[in-house]
Design an enzyme around this catalytic site. Structure first.
Site, PDB file in Angstrom:
ATOM      1  N   GLU A 239      36.237  36.604  55.901  1.00 60.40           N
ATOM      2  CA  GLU A 239      36.792  37.516  54.892  1.00 60.40           C
ATOM      3  C   GLU A 239      38.174  38.021  55.304  1.00 60.40           C
ATOM      4  OE1 GLU A 239      37.744  38.162  52.044  1.00 60.40           O
ATOM      5  OE2 GLU A 239      35.705  38.456  51.301  1.00 60.40           O
ATOM      6  N   ASP A 315      35.229  36.508  47.224  1.00 61.74           N
ATOM      7  CA  ASP A 315      35.558  37.298  46.032  1.00 61.74           C
ATOM      8  C   ASP A 315      35.710  36.408  44.803  1.00 61.74           C
ATOM      9  OD1 ASP A 315      37.838  35.961  46.666  1.00 61.74           O
ATOM     10  OD2 ASP A 315      39.100  37.736  46.936  1.00 61.74           O
TER      11      ASP A 315
HETATM   12  O1  AHR Z   1      38.955  35.093  53.765  1.00 59.11           O
HETATM   13  C1  AHR Z   1      39.602  34.301  52.849  1.00 59.11           C
HETATM   14  C2  AHR Z   1      39.342  34.768  51.441  1.00 59.11           C
HETATM   15  O2  AHR Z   1      39.941  36.007  51.238  1.00 59.11           O
HETATM   16  C3  AHR Z   1      37.924  35.033  51.071  1.00 59.11           C
HETATM   17  O3  AHR Z   1      37.155  33.886  50.833  1.00 59.11           O
HETATM   18  C4  AHR Z   1      38.103  35.811  49.818  1.00 59.11           C
HETATM   19  O4  AHR Z   1      37.017  36.641  49.553  1.00 59.11           O
HETATM   20  C5  AHR Z   1      39.374  36.604  50.078  1.00 59.11           C
HETATM   21  O5  AHR Z   1      40.269  36.438  49.020  1.00 59.11           O
END
Ligand code: AHR
Length: 518
Positions: A239, A315
């Site tokens: 994340e 996300d």
């Molecule tokens: O960590 C990379 C990305 O960042 C994740 O998959 C996403 O949730 C956020 O936009």
């Protein structure tokens, strides 16, 4: 004897590290042959290592030796009816023929990827999230044909916009609990978009902060982290960061890996994690990172939430592409020895590319290739120009000139680079073959070189729209022979070039094998 009894007996007979050696040598893995299902699947091996699967997803094979339930569900376009596709037998390969029959002449999408672990952690259409609305697209069920153990099967082709999710799981690690996971991906189907992931994510569909997810990432993004070479890389999506090593940025230990079938592994527990990978067709695993959690940014301890995603970021970032064949998640931190035995099982399963059957394309026969896209193009046929070497589509009927008819007639040849696939020689220009160059189609003289043979070989597959036949490029297997703006290309479903447009892609890449015009 039950599987548990078998494992107990094996543990007594071959304790500790020797068990792994025995597993790797095939004592318990069972080696797949064309007629035999594996007697043990990857999840049996994880169970023997005391890190049982809590999710097991595959559209190509059973991941337990005893699993005979559904692998995935397809939905067809004509009447929205659904059908579960199971293995041919317990522990066996997917019954692709059942999909072909159910989806004959219509579009089909993959609606559910069932969890084989018994935990009910099935994957279905991802909803919208913080980064992008939804629901996401469902994978076209025909776009990733593959042969496994001599059997035709279909993978999950994730075009940008496609995504699966389960926010209500059972048994998946949360907080800082240890877990492991692996997936088999197509090493040639990638992009730099965020984020082609498989694994643990937020249950909210939102970016809930550093450490709230722990998923395998595969692709060529350099947005957060990257490794040596030009990519693609296996990384950990923790994340707000794709990690190729201990911290964000460049980590030399994470190599570019692009084998056609790729085993990617990730595991994480309290202040430790590792990335491993290998060729899913042969050989062992290499460790790309093994060490502590990132030293800054709040990734230790982790705050995993326990949802499962496929093809998207935590996300719902859905700009990535890739192909998924199988993957599992475990409870507990698997040992390297257990993972090595899983890799031995994977290589024994027998993933291969190439033809899944040439159908009505018999070498030596004369054919014409009719476009299926309505309403523009159903009277159009693939043909070469006379003024130049381009390959286009144009409308033909019985009153067309003899020249036009001959230009739209092809002699099927055994594939120049792979005799289980086909090449197309011009009927009126002997020695000249249909080939792609810079992804556009031309009619060129066979110069005998290996590159030409590759560019001129196409593997017939069930039509991507469910109708007719699609022709997969042998050296760019995510690209298919397509007409776009009345010109012919090899194109992927979404990508950098205008002809990779997702609009009408399935229809534009599906052809009717028609009677020859001359
Ligand atoms: O960590 C990379 C990305 O960042 C994740 O998959 C996403 O949730 C956020 O936009």
């Amino acid at each position: 004897m039950t599987y548990r009894q078998l494992i107990r007996r094996a543990r007594k007979a071959v304790p500790g590290a020797a068990l792994t050696a025995a597993l790797t040598a095939g004592f318990l893995t069972g080696t797949a042959t064309t007629s035999q299902a594996a007697t043990q699947g990857p999840c049996d091996i994880y169970a023997a290592g005391r890190t049982p699967c809590v999710a097991a997803h595959s559209t190509t094979r059973a991941l337990y030796g005893s699993y005979g339930g559904p692998l995935y569900q397809v939905r067809r376009g004509t009447d929205n009816a659904t059908r579960d596709i199971g293995p041919l037998g317990a522990g066996g390969y997917a019954d692709a023929a059942a999909q072909d029959a159910f989806c004959a002449g219509t579009r089909c999408v993959i609606t559910v990827i069932y969890d084989q672990s018994g935990k009910g952690n099935h994957l279905t259409q991802a909803p919208g999230g913080g980064a992008a609305g939804g629901p996401d697209d469902l994978a076209n069920a025909f776009e990733a044909p593959v042969t496994v153990g001599g059997h035709k099967a279909y993978g999950v082709y994730v075009a940008p916009g496609t995504g699966y999710r389960n926010n209500h799981t059972t048994g998946v690690a949360t907080g800082d609990q240890p877990e492991g996971m692996y997936a088999i991906f197509d090493g040639t189907h990638v992009n730099g978009g965020c984020c082609f992931d498989y694994g643990n994510a937020e249950t909210s569909n939102n970016d809930d902060g550093n450490g709230t997810m722990e998923a395998l990432y595969f692709g060529s993004s350099k947005g957060w982290g990257w490794g040596s070479g030009n990519g693609p890389w296996v990384m950990a999506d923790l994340e707000n960061g794709l990690f190729s090593g201990v911290n964000r940025g460049f980590n030399a230990g994470d190599p570019s890996v692009d084998s056609r079938f790729l085993t990617a592994m990730l595991k994480g527990g309290p202040n430790r994690w590792a990335i491993r990978g290998g060729d899913a067709q042969s050989g062992g695993l290499s460790t790309f990172y093994n060490g502590v959690r990132p030293t800054a940014g709040g990734y230790n301890p982790m705050k995993k939430q326990g949802a499962i995603i496929l093809g998207i970021g935590g996300d719902n970032s859905k700009w990535a592409q890739g192909t998924f064949y199988e993957g599992v998640m475990t409870s507990g931190y698997p040992s390297d020895a257990t993972e090595n035995a899983v890799q031995a099982n994977i290589t024994a399963a027998g993933y291969t590319s190439g033809s899944t059957g040439t159908g009505t394309l018999t070498p030596g026969s004369r054919i014409s290739l009719q476009a299926t896209t309505a309403p523009c193009c159903t009277s159009h046929y693939l043909r070469h120009d006379d003024a130049d070497t381009k390959v286009v589509i144009s409308s033909l009927n019985s009153s067309s000139s003899a020249t036009d008819k001959a230009d739209a007639t092809w002699i099927v040849r055994a594939g120049l680079a792979d005799s289980s696939c086909v090449s197309f020689e011009s009927a009126d220009s002997p020695g000249r073959f249909l080939r792609h160059f810079n992804y556009q189609l031309y009619l060129n003289v066979d110069d005998g070189a290996g590159a030409f043979a590759q560019d001129a070989t196409f593997c017939p597959t069930k039509g991507n729209s469910g109708t007719g036949t699609s022709l997969q490029s042998v050296n760019f297997p995510t690209k298919y022979l397509r007409h776009y703006d009345y010109t012919a290309y090899v194109a992927s479903n979404g990508g950098a070039n205008s002809w990779d447009s997702t609009t009408s892609w399935a229809d534009d890449t599906s052809w009717t094998i028609a009677q020859p015009w001359s």
